[in-house]
Design a protein around this motif. Structure first.
Motif, short mmCIF file in Angstrom:
data_model
loop_
_atom_site.label_atom_id
_atom_site.label_comp_id
_atom_site.label_asym_id
_atom_site.label_seq_id
_atom_site.Cartn_x
_atom_site.Cartn_y
_atom_site.Cartn_z
N ALA A 126 0.84 -1.20 0.00
CA ALA A 126 0.00 0.00 0.00
C ALA A 126 0.87 1.24 0.00
O ALA A 126 1.91 1.28 0.67
N ASP A 127 0.46 2.25 -0.75
CA ASP A 127 1.17 3.52 -0.78
C ASP A 127 0.67 4.37 0.39
O ASP A 127 -0.50 4.77 0.41
N ILE A 128 1.53 4.64 1.34
CA ILE A 128 1.13 5.34 2.56
C ILE A 128 0.79 6.81 2.29
O ILE A 128 0.10 7.45 3.09
N ASN A 129 1.24 7.35 1.17
CA ASN A 129 0.95 8.75 0.85
C ASN A 129 -0.36 8.93 0.08
O ASN A 129 -1.12 9.86 0.34
N THR A 130 -0.62 8.03 -0.87
CA THR A 130 -1.80 8.18 -1.73
C THR A 130 -2.97 7.29 -1.31
O THR A 130 -4.10 7.52 -1.75
N GLY A 131 -2.69 6.25 -0.52
CA GLY A 131 -3.74 5.30 -0.15
C GLY A 131 -4.01 4.25 -1.21
O GLY A 131 -4.90 3.42 -1.06
N GLU A 132 -3.23 4.25 -2.29
CA GLU A 132 -3.44 3.28 -3.36
C GLU A 132 -2.95 1.89 -2.96
O GLU A 132 -1.99 1.75 -2.19
N THR A 133 -3.62 0.87 -3.47
CA THR A 133 -3.11 -0.49 -3.39
C THR A 133 -2.10 -0.64 -4.51
O THR A 133 -2.39 -0.31 -5.67
N VAL A 134 -0.91 -1.13 -4.18
CA VAL A 134 0.13 -1.31 -5.19
C VAL A 134 0.44 -2.80 -5.27
O VAL A 134 0.82 -3.43 -4.28
N VAL A 135 0.25 -3.36 -6.46
CA VAL A 135 0.40 -4.80 -6.68
C VAL A 135 1.58 -5.06 -7.61
O VAL A 135 1.64 -4.51 -8.72
N PHE A 136 2.51 -5.88 -7.16
CA PHE A 136 3.61 -6.35 -8.01
C PHE A 136 3.18 -7.66 -8.65
O PHE A 136 2.71 -8.58 -7.95
N CYS A 137 3.33 -7.79 -9.95
CA CYS A 137 2.93 -9.02 -10.62
C CYS A 137 3.59 -9.09 -12.00
O CYS A 137 4.16 -8.10 -12.47
N PRO A 138 3.49 -10.24 -12.68
CA PRO A 138 3.99 -10.32 -14.05
C PRO A 138 3.19 -9.40 -14.98
O PRO A 138 2.00 -9.16 -14.75
N LYS A 139 3.84 -8.93 -16.02
CA LYS A 139 3.18 -8.03 -16.96
C LYS A 139 1.95 -8.67 -17.56
O LYS A 139 0.92 -8.01 -17.77
N ARG A 140 2.03 -9.97 -17.85
CA ARG A 140 0.90 -10.65 -18.49
C ARG A 140 -0.31 -10.80 -17.58
O ARG A 140 -1.40 -11.14 -18.05
N ASN A 141 -0.13 -10.54 -16.28
CA ASN A 141 -1.23 -10.71 -15.33
C ASN A 141 -1.83 -9.40 -14.85
O ASN A 141 -2.68 -9.41 -13.95
N VAL A 142 -1.42 -8.29 -15.45
CA VAL A 142 -2.09 -7.02 -15.14
C VAL A 142 -3.49 -7.08 -15.75
O VAL A 142 -3.64 -7.29 -16.95
N PRO A 143 -4.53 -6.95 -14.93
CA PRO A 143 -5.90 -7.05 -15.46
C PRO A 143 -6.17 -6.02 -16.54
O PRO A 143 -5.72 -4.87 -16.46
N ARG A 144 -6.89 -6.43 -17.57
CA ARG A 144 -7.24 -5.50 -18.64
C ARG A 144 -8.20 -4.43 -18.13
O ARG A 144 -8.13 -3.27 -18.53
N LYS A 145 -9.13 -4.86 -17.26
CA LYS A 145 -10.08 -3.91 -16.70
C LYS A 145 -9.44 -3.22 -15.50
O LYS A 145 -8.95 -3.85 -14.57
N LYS A 146 -9.42 -1.90 -15.54
CA LYS A 146 -8.77 -1.13 -14.48
C LYS A 146 -9.44 -1.38 -13.14
O LYS A 146 -10.67 -1.37 -13.01
N MET A 147 -8.61 -1.60 -12.10
CA MET A 147 -9.12 -1.78 -10.75
C MET A 147 -9.03 -0.46 -9.99
O MET A 147 -8.02 0.25 -10.07
N ASN A 148 -10.07 -0.14 -9.28
CA ASN A 148 -10.16 1.14 -8.58
C ASN A 148 -9.03 1.34 -7.58
O ASN A 148 -8.75 0.47 -6.77
#
Length: 303
Positions: A141-163
């Motif tokens: 988690a980004d402590i400044n922005t509150g965003e969830t930050v996910v590390f993963c393979p490039k091929r597994n980045v979801p096509r549909k944007k996650m909030n």
């Protein structure tokens, strides 16, 4: 250790591993039993302690050998204080009296986390996410922005944007796990691509939604939640750990409610953040839990 080559768009079995401090060693025992019974997760997501076990699995590190090697290590040797005890006392003096002794500021964490990251590099090697046989997602988690930050393979980045979610694909496993286990206030945030990253448990402690977004068909979730008769909170570290557990458990309830799967809830009692000597015992407990759940797991996967 690890499963088959699974470079495809849809994954049959996804495994979500929650955070939980030292209690996270239970994941080792559960995954061991799953493999011994022919259940090989072919995509994994982990938060905090769960990210460690997920990374070990994805990097094909032998669990038993890891536990044996870890038993030889004094966990204190992995800690690197950012400041001295005197420094902390002076800071508190200034904070309460507003009388500056020196022109210093509070540190962002008690420990740098550099030694832990080197240990992770030694254990996991220099592996990145894009060359893993079993895809792995590590949640922070980004402590400044509150965003969830996910590390993963490039091929597994979801096509549909996650909030409110950012995906990073070009870092090492060690960097990602170091970020995911960075307890706020205890370890300095791990800065990656301008994100100040801390323990993922404050945003998503059981990342089943990540697995569904990555096209997993069946989900097994191991959620440590808040155990009964937990160790007493007798230090600032205990209190911070308990705070994250409680926050994570509340958030996990809504994640589980919206994302069906077979969930396992190991109830590990009386284990504190310092109880590294109990890891072999916790692994054995995990095996016992998995054996008791095995028939139900198999049934859930066959539906």
């Amino acid at each position: 250790m690890g499963g088959m080559n699974v470079d495809r768009k849809t994954y049959q079995i996804g495994l979500a591993l929650s955070g939980g401090g030292v209690r996270g060693a239970v994941h080792l025992g559960i995954v061991n039993v799953l493999q011994k019974n022919g259940i090989y997760p072919d995509i994994i997501a982990g938060t905090s302690a769960g990210s460690i076990v997920g990374a070990l699995y994805a990097a094909e590190v032998n669990f038993d050998e890891f536990v044996e090697e870890f038993k030889k290590i004094n966990p204190i040797s992995l800690l690197d204080p950012t400041v001295s005890g005197v420094y902390i006392l002076l800071l508190f003096y200034y904070y309460w009296t507003k009388k500056p002794v020196v022109n210093w500021t509070f540190p962002k964490g008690l420990f740098k986390g550099e030694k832990i990251e080197r240990f992770l590099e030694d254990t996991l090697g220099k592996k990145g996410f894009n060359n893993l046989k079993v895809p792995l997602s590590v949640v922070s988690a980004d402590i400044n922005t509150g965003e969830t930050v996910v590390f993963c393979p490039k091929r597994n980045v979801p096509r549909k944007k996650m909030n409110n979610t950012v995906f990073i694909t070009d870092q090492s496993l060690a960097t990602a796990v170091r970020a995911s286990i960075s307890l706020p206030g205890i370890f300095l945030p791990k800065v990656v691509k301008g994100h100040s990253l801390v323990d993922g448990g404050i945003k998503n402690n059981i990342p089943v939604n990540i697995l569904y977004a990555q096209k997993a068909k069946k989900i097994i979730g191991v959620d440590l939640g808040v155990s009964e008769n937990r160790a007493k909170t007798d230090s600032v570290v205990d209190i911070l750990m308990a705070t994250i557990d409680i926050m994570g458990d509340e958030l996990s309830y809504y994640i589980r409610k919206e994302h069906p799967g077979y969930y396992i809830y190991p109830n590990i009692q009386g284990v504190g953040y310092k109880d590294f000597n109990r890891i072999p015992e916790i692994v054995k407990y995990g095996e016992k839990v998995a054996e008791g759940e095995l028939s139900n797991i198999i049934n859930s996967l066959s539906l």
